[in-house]
Design a protein around this motif. Structure first.
Motif, PDB file in Angstrom:
ATOM      1  N   LEU A   1      -0.164   3.520  -3.551  1.00 38.28           N
ATOM      2  CA  LEU A   1      -1.093   4.254  -3.225  1.00 38.28           C
ATOM      3  C   LEU A   1      -1.214   5.603  -4.042  1.00 38.28           C
ATOM      4  O   LEU A   1      -2.186   5.991  -4.680  1.00 38.28           O
ATOM      5  CB  LEU A   1      -0.851   4.721  -1.793  1.00 38.28           C
ATOM      6  N   ASP A   2      -0.085   6.127  -4.396  1.00 36.91           N
ATOM      7  CA  ASP A   2       0.097   7.491  -5.218  1.00 36.91           C
ATOM      8  C   ASP A   2       0.513   7.149  -6.554  1.00 36.91           C
ATOM      9  O   ASP A   2       0.726   8.243  -7.384  1.00 36.91           O
ATOM     10  CB  ASP A   2       1.114   8.376  -4.645  1.00 36.91           C
TER      11      ASP A   2
ATOM     12  N   VAL B   1      -5.906  -2.733  -2.145  1.00 38.20           N
ATOM     13  CA  VAL B   1      -5.293  -1.176  -2.302  1.00 38.20           C
ATOM     14  C   VAL B   1      -5.436  -0.674  -3.630  1.00 38.20           C
ATOM     15  O   VAL B   1      -5.434   0.612  -3.796  1.00 38.20           O
ATOM     16  CB  VAL B   1      -3.918  -1.101  -1.835  1.00 38.20           C
TER      17      VAL B   1
ATOM     18  N   GLU C   1       0.737  -1.377  -0.035  1.00 38.45           N
ATOM     19  CA  GLU C   1       0.082  -0.014  -0.113  1.00 38.45           C
ATOM     20  C   GLU C   1       1.026   1.209   0.044  1.00 38.45           C
ATOM     21  O   GLU C   1       0.472   2.215  -0.694  1.00 38.45           O
ATOM     22  CB  GLU C   1      -0.876   0.034   1.413  1.00 38.45           C
TER      23      GLU C   1
END
Lengths: 357, 357
Positions: free
Chosen positions: A75-76, A99, A71
């Protein structure tokens, strides 16, 4: 715009570290690299990046986020490059399921045969958000980790096929990847990418026909792949490649022979071996286990399974699978990606093609 | 009395020249040596015999009659030693049919599987006189022709199984051979001799699993058999030998494992390589073709055929046969000695045993 796309790299083996290092050194935005095994990323973490050696990419590729927590890394990201052997696809799909976001693009490098199908099935069954899913036909790099945190890229393919599942997403994927990877070209669907990975054709026969020299009196082999594809091996590789092409023809999709692949990928030239780093032996002194454990269940087995459905004879492919089962004492016929596992059972050629459009 | 028995040697390859030279140097009466190929006997003819080198038999073995005319050689013989690869058995049976006499003893060294059955069938169909027919389980010598007319015996087996067809003739054969070959021991029948030839078990798997190094860039391999039976090869040889033993067990006859065979034949010791003669390379620098062309059709095929009749599973044996067919582009399943060809089709274990008593 594209320089701003954020890449996450999933997998820190030969391919993943090469991908991350290559992108960083070329000025692309790599948010981080993930691997579930601490020992795979230990040195990269410790030195804050990857040291790249060789004529093609040389320098230190700084990577601040290196983690065993997926994660943290993805995530970005806009694009998640999954650079792992095909036998890790199930694991990675399960790791990403909680995720992943629908606006993200997941690209399997490579998909082998059916990688994106396996991924989609797992994400759906886990109720995950459905990202754009794509795969390349083969790993972009000829490369090896040659020391702790040190990667040597031997060569970069001049051509790389890519397709999304469903195929209607392919243009979006090509648009996103093209700035960083000018050599990518769209293929019609993920059967074309999967079936035009020629690794299983060269790796399995060459490994079995040189099995006696993989080890001797406790010593590992002095392994240089291209030197093991000797004159007696070449016609066998050619025969098994003909069987693959016969399956492709029966399926009615685009096929690239092993010779054509070598020509368009590397311009037909022999690759140089990357130099050693001090006393660290290059990992290529031993035959990679995945030449059997990836290329048989995710390469030859689905080809044999398609062949049965399409009534194409692939005797040598089946002999190689059978022999691999004996050598590794493993039932690859059960473990491998059969049409059942890919959700393609009972379909004819048109039905199989439709299922990936 | 036995020193007066006259031996003819049929076949002037590694085994035949060794047999003739060995008998002569030990004072036995060798009436001559025959081979259909002039080039096989050219040097032996020219120098009037065979030069034997090595620790076991050293000296010049004078042989006055060396001919491509089989009648010249076997006419006066009591015992005809047929020392040829099994694929030459049909040829030799046809060559001997017009000239063989009922008082003579023909011994196949070795019979592989079914050699005497093939011989008997041809002699009968040609209306030949029926000699005593016997076979050994394996060639007596570990040996090579190392130069023109020069033979180097590496080792001589300390145990050699022999049986006649029908088995009731075995005592006569043992009595005749024992003075010259003290290491022979009677076996129950020619299935025991044939199925306890362990060459196909070691030769075929080892050759296929080292196929890549049989030749490289036009150069022949640097071949030393024992060095090619590496750690990765050993378990495969063991598996295929287990399959042979399972067939033997289902047949209800005496079996000797590969390990036992090596122990009783050579006392478990590694054989020394015979020295080179000047600049002449020993023939063992290349992998003998018969490691496939003899050991597959006359070794593995009859084992697989017996296995099917006896409902024994021999998957690895069949994989090796299939792979050999691909490598040599030959249908050994058709060419080989199946039960049909040996006249044993449709019989159960007891019926098969009865057929050779």
């Amino acid at each position: 715009m594209s320089k701003n796309l954020r890449y996450a790299v999933v997998g820190a083996g030969n391919g993943g570290q090469s991908m991350a290092g290559d992108l960083v050194l070329r000025g692309f935005n790599v948010v981080g690299i993930y691997d579930p095994f601490p020992e795979a990323i230990e040195y990269v973490q410790r030195q804050g990046g990857i040291r790249m050696i060789g004529d093609l990419r040389e320098g230190f590729a700084e990577i601040s986020r290196v983690s065993t927590n997926v994660e943290d890394i993805v995530l970005d990201a806009d694009i998640i490059m999954v650079v792992v052997p095909a036998y890790a696809h199930e694991f990675m799909a399960n790791a990403l399921a909680p995720v992943v976001k629908s606006h993200q693009i997941i690209v399997l490098n490579p998909g082998c045969i059916g990688g994106t199908m396996v991924f989609r099935s797992i994400l759906q069954s886990r109720g995950a958000e459905c990202p754009i899913l794509a795969e390349t036909n083969i790993l972009l790099y000829a490369t090896r980790i040659v020391g702790p945190g040190v990667v040597g890229i031997q060569d970069i393919k001049r051509w790389l096929g890519v397709a999304a599942l469903p195929a209607s997403d392919t243009p979006k994927v090509v648009e996103a990847l093209k700035p960083a990877f000018s050599q990518i070209e769209p293929m019609d669907n993920v059967l074309e990418t999967g079936l035009n990975n020629t690794n299983p054709m060269t790796h399995v026969a060459t490994t079995i026909l040189n099995w006696g020299r993989t080890k001797s009196e406790g010593q590992a082999a002095n392994f240089e792949f291209s030197e093991w594809v000797t004159e007696p091996v070449k016609p066998i590789v050619k025969k098994v490649d003909h069987e693959r092409m016969a399956v492709i023809e029966a399926l009615g999709i685009r096929g690239i022979t092993n010779e054509e692949f070598f020509e368009i990928s590397y311009g037909g030239k022999k690759r140089d071996v990357v130099q050693r780093v001090g006393e660290v032996l290059p990992s290529s002194t031993i035959v990679p286990d995945r030449y059997i454990t990836e290329d048989v269940p995710m390469g030859l087995v689905p080809i044999a399974s398609l062949a049965d459905a399409l009534e194409v004879k692939t005797p040598l492919t089946k002999i190689l699978i059978d022999f691999a089962c004996v050598i590794k004492d493993t039932d690859y016929w059960t473990e491998g990606r059969t049409l059942d596992k890919l959700g393609l059972q009972g379909l004819d050629a048109a039905g199989i093609r439709d299922a990936v459009q």
